[in-house]
Design an enzyme around this catalytic site. Sequence first.
Site, PDB file in Angstrom:
ATOM      1  N   ASP A  44       0.745  -1.011   0.055  1.00  0.00           N
ATOM      2  CA  ASP A  44      -0.169   0.023  -0.089  1.00  0.00           C
ATOM      3  C   ASP A  44       0.786   1.207  -0.013  1.00  0.00           C
ATOM      4  O   ASP A  44       1.711   1.542   0.976  1.00  0.00           O
ATOM      5  CB  ASP A  44      -0.890  -0.049   1.295  1.00  0.00           C
ATOM      6  CG  ASP A  44      -1.841   1.264   1.411  1.00  0.00           C
ATOM      7  OD1 ASP A  44      -2.766   1.106   0.794  1.00  0.00           O
ATOM      8  OD2 ASP A  44      -1.289   2.317   1.834  1.00  0.00           O
ATOM      9  N   TYR A  49       3.120  10.052  -0.639  1.00  0.00           N
ATOM     10  CA  TYR A  49       4.175   9.312   0.225  1.00  0.00           C
ATOM     11  C   TYR A  49       5.583   9.487  -0.606  1.00  0.00           C
ATOM     12  O   TYR A  49       6.679   9.052  -0.037  1.00  0.00           O
ATOM     13  CB  TYR A  49       4.058   7.678   0.601  1.00  0.00           C
ATOM     14  CG  TYR A  49       2.722   7.461   0.959  1.00  0.00           C
ATOM     15  CD1 TYR A  49       1.971   8.189   1.629  1.00  0.00           C
ATOM     16  CD2 TYR A  49       2.359   6.014   1.208  1.00  0.00           C
ATOM     17  CE1 TYR A  49       0.690   7.749   2.382  1.00  0.00           C
ATOM     18  CE2 TYR A  49       1.233   5.675   1.892  1.00  0.00           C
ATOM     19  CZ  TYR A  49       0.355   6.614   2.476  1.00  0.00           C
ATOM     20  OH  TYR A  49      -0.794   6.170   3.013  1.00  0.00           O
ATOM     21  N   LYS A  78      -2.849   5.825  -4.329  1.00  0.00           N
ATOM     22  CA  LYS A  78      -3.787   6.781  -3.886  1.00  0.00           C
ATOM     23  C   LYS A  78      -3.920   8.223  -4.682  1.00  0.00           C
ATOM     24  O   LYS A  78      -2.530   8.525  -4.851  1.00  0.00           O
ATOM     25  CB  LYS A  78      -4.026   6.912  -2.422  1.00  0.00           C
ATOM     26  CG  LYS A  78      -3.985   5.672  -1.751  1.00  0.00           C
ATOM     27  CD  LYS A  78      -4.064   5.853  -0.211  1.00  0.00           C
ATOM     28  CE  LYS A  78      -3.621   4.575   0.763  1.00  0.00           C
ATOM     29  NZ  LYS A  78      -2.246   4.477   1.012  1.00  0.00           N
ATOM     30  N   HIS A 111      -7.756   9.379  -1.766  1.00  0.00           N
ATOM     31  CA  HIS A 111      -6.994   9.370  -0.378  1.00  0.00           C
ATOM     32  C   HIS A 111      -7.929  10.032   0.412  1.00  0.00           C
ATOM     33  O   HIS A 111      -8.057   9.287   1.599  1.00  0.00           O
ATOM     34  CB  HIS A 111      -5.921  10.137  -0.780  1.00  0.00           C
ATOM     35  CG  HIS A 111      -4.720   9.632   0.249  1.00  0.00           C
ATOM     36  ND1 HIS A 111      -3.504   9.676  -0.149  1.00  0.00           N
ATOM     37  CD2 HIS A 111      -4.915   9.276   1.548  1.00  0.00           C
ATOM     38  CE1 HIS A 111      -2.779   9.318   0.815  1.00  0.00           C
ATOM     39  NE2 HIS A 111      -3.486   8.898   1.892  1.00  0.00           N
TER      40      HIS A 111
HETATM   41  N1  LIG Z   1      -5.249   6.369   4.085  1.00  0.00           N
HETATM   42  C1  LIG Z   1      -4.693   7.116   4.586  1.00  0.00           C
HETATM   43  O1  LIG Z   1      -4.995   8.291   4.822  1.00  0.00           O
HETATM   44  C2  LIG Z   1      -3.624   6.523   5.316  1.00  0.00           C
HETATM   45  C3  LIG Z   1      -2.940   7.236   6.782  1.00  0.00           C
HETATM   46  C4  LIG Z   1      -1.911   6.797   7.427  1.00  0.00           C
HETATM   47  C5  LIG Z   1      -1.620   5.497   7.166  1.00  0.00           C
HETATM   48  N2  LIG Z   1      -1.957   4.908   5.926  1.00  0.00           N
HETATM   49  C6  LIG Z   1      -1.384   3.500   5.519  1.00  0.00           C
HETATM   50  O2  LIG Z   1      -1.472   2.508   6.661  1.00  0.00           O
HETATM   51  C7  LIG Z   1      -0.113   1.932   6.867  1.00  0.00           C
HETATM   52  C8  LIG Z   1       0.213   1.736   8.415  1.00  0.00           C
HETATM   53  O3  LIG Z   1      -0.110   2.885   9.088  1.00  0.00           O
HETATM   54  P1  LIG Z   1       1.171   3.495   9.834  1.00  0.00           P
HETATM   55  O4  LIG Z   1       2.470   3.530   8.919  1.00  0.00           O
HETATM   56  O5  LIG Z   1       0.470   4.869  10.342  1.00  0.00           O
HETATM   57  O6  LIG Z   1       1.405   3.017  11.194  1.00  0.00           O
HETATM   58  P2  LIG Z   1       1.183   1.540  12.032  1.00  0.00           P
HETATM   59  O7  LIG Z   1       1.223   0.190  10.932  1.00  0.00           O
HETATM   60  O8  LIG Z   1       0.032   1.398  13.036  1.00  0.00           O
HETATM   61  O9  LIG Z   1       2.526   1.378  13.027  1.00  0.00           O
HETATM   62  C9  LIG Z   1       3.895   1.601  12.294  1.00  0.00           C
HETATM   63  C10 LIG Z   1       4.835   1.804  13.391  1.00  0.00           C
HETATM   64  O10 LIG Z   1       4.648   0.563  14.324  1.00  0.00           O
HETATM   65  C11 LIG Z   1       6.188   0.058  14.326  1.00  0.00           C
HETATM   66  N3  LIG Z   1       6.046  -1.530  14.169  1.00  0.00           N
HETATM   67  C12 LIG Z   1       5.512  -2.134  13.160  1.00  0.00           C
HETATM   68  N4  LIG Z   1       5.656  -3.513  13.366  1.00  0.00           N
HETATM   69  C13 LIG Z   1       5.780  -3.677  14.838  1.00  0.00           C
HETATM   70  C14 LIG Z   1       6.005  -4.795  15.511  1.00  0.00           C
HETATM   71  N5  LIG Z   1       5.594  -5.964  15.225  1.00  0.00           N
HETATM   72  N6  LIG Z   1       6.407  -4.579  16.832  1.00  0.00           N
HETATM   73  C15 LIG Z   1       6.662  -3.376  17.333  1.00  0.00           C
HETATM   74  N7  LIG Z   1       6.711  -2.189  16.463  1.00  0.00           N
HETATM   75  C16 LIG Z   1       6.333  -2.239  15.530  1.00  0.00           C
HETATM   76  C17 LIG Z   1       6.962   0.410  13.167  1.00  0.00           C
HETATM   77  O11 LIG Z   1       8.273   0.601  13.384  1.00  0.00           O
HETATM   78  P3  LIG Z   1       9.225   0.092  12.225  1.00  0.00           P
HETATM   79  O12 LIG Z   1       8.794   0.774  10.884  1.00  0.00           O
HETATM   80  O13 LIG Z   1      10.678   1.015  12.749  1.00  0.00           O
HETATM   81  O14 LIG Z   1       9.762  -1.487  12.387  1.00  0.00           O
HETATM   82  C18 LIG Z   1       6.485   1.904  12.873  1.00  0.00           C
HETATM   83  O15 LIG Z   1       6.824   2.946  13.772  1.00  0.00           O
HETATM   84  C19 LIG Z   1       0.743   3.001   6.451  1.00  0.00           C
HETATM   85  O16 LIG Z   1       2.179   2.749   5.971  1.00  0.00           O
HETATM   86  C20 LIG Z   1      -0.129   3.518   4.944  1.00  0.00           C
HETATM   87  O17 LIG Z   1      -0.021   2.639   3.851  1.00  0.00           O
HETATM   88  C21 LIG Z   1      -3.074   5.361   5.209  1.00  0.00           C
END
Ligand SMILES: NC(=O)c1ccc[n+]([C@@H]2O[C@H](COP(=O)([O-])OP(=O)(O)OC[C@H]3O[C@@H](n4cnc5c(N)ncnc54)[C@H](OP(=O)(O)O)[C@@H]3O)[C@@H](O)[C@H]2O)c1
Length: 279
Positions: A44, A49, A78, A111
């Site tokens: 994704d 990004y 997106k 988005h």
């Molecule tokens: N549509 C939208 O508006 C929107 C908005 C926000 C996000 N998104 C999508 O959703 C995805 C995920 O959301 P997010 O990036 O905000 O956050 P998330 O997946 O909720 O959390 C990511 C964080 O958690 C850590 N992490 C991941 N796996 C872990 C584990 N097994 N143990 C401990 N820590 C862990 C990562 O660290 P490390 O990377 O340092 O390992 C990073 O700091 C995004 O990358 C994006 O693709 C979409």
Amino acid sequence: MRNVEFHNGNTMPQIGLGVFRVEDGEECKNAVKHAIVSGYRSIDTAMIYKNEKSVGEGIKEGMKEAGIDRSDLFITSKLWFDDFGRGNVEKAYDTSLENLDLDYLDLYLVHWPGTDEELMIQTWQEMEHLYNNERVENIGVSNFTIQHLERLLQRTDVKPVINQVEYHPYLVQNDLKLFLESRKIIMESWSPLMNAKVLNDETINEIASETGKSPAQVVIRWNIENGLVTIPKSVTPERIEENIDVFDFSLSDAQVNRINLLNRNERNGSDPATFNGKK
Ligand SMILES: NC(=O)c1ccc[n+]([C@@H]2O[C@H](COP(=O)([O-])OP(=O)(O)OC[C@H]3O[C@@H](n4cnc5c(N)ncnc54)[C@H](OP(=O)(O)O)[C@@H]3O)[C@@H](O)[C@H]2O)c1
């Protein structure tokens, strides 16, 4: 890997790798490649990004090392606000394809809904055009509330297959979940780990001890049990592997409910009712 089925009969892997705030270049390329080699089949990204190019490189290298074809993967990008409106969407889609070096996307999402209903409807009509011309496999939305979806469904023809929204144990959005279920639109969770904030939660840690899995695995499995698609982000190889290693256990109904009850309606990101792309 388990798949969900869309209302149009197409399917999508239930877990994918998210790459928001993953630095363009080696970091992003390596995360995507490692994910594919570890068994991920869904990535994704988004134009905003600014890492589509390295996502594309990671896809190529990952496919080669894993010995799989493009058709084995499910790639999402997106459309950002700057490209909303008539005459803009197809150009933005082509730019994303060019960045990713791909011929098509499996899923293209609006988005955010924005605050201008007419512009949102026009934008969706342009998305419909892409879909009807078979340039993209599936079209969907992101950050749409029930109100946005009601307007969209009333005024346009092609129903989105998915709505990607903020969803984690502190924001379960049950009304939206029921609405989407009733319309056969899949719910997809962004920030499933609330950016690692829910990993310190006491209940999550209790359930992690009960199941012998990590807090992240418990939260991701809770997404699966609730029927969502989920896209945890990590650039750490061990965590990338850990986050899809959730198919050898399940949560009981009672454990799922304990997590559902952690809801605090707490957002980590912007409010879809008011966000228009500006901070
Ligand atoms: N549509 C939208 O508006 C929107 C908005 C926000 C996000 N998104 C999508 O959703 C995805 C995920 O959301 P997010 O990036 O905000 O956050 P998330 O997946 O909720 O959390 C990511 C964080 O958690 C850590 N992490 C991941 N796996 C872990 C584990 N097994 N143990 C401990 N820590 C862990 C990562 O660290 P490390 O990377 O340092 O390992 C990073 O700091 C995004 O990358 C994006 O693709 C979409």
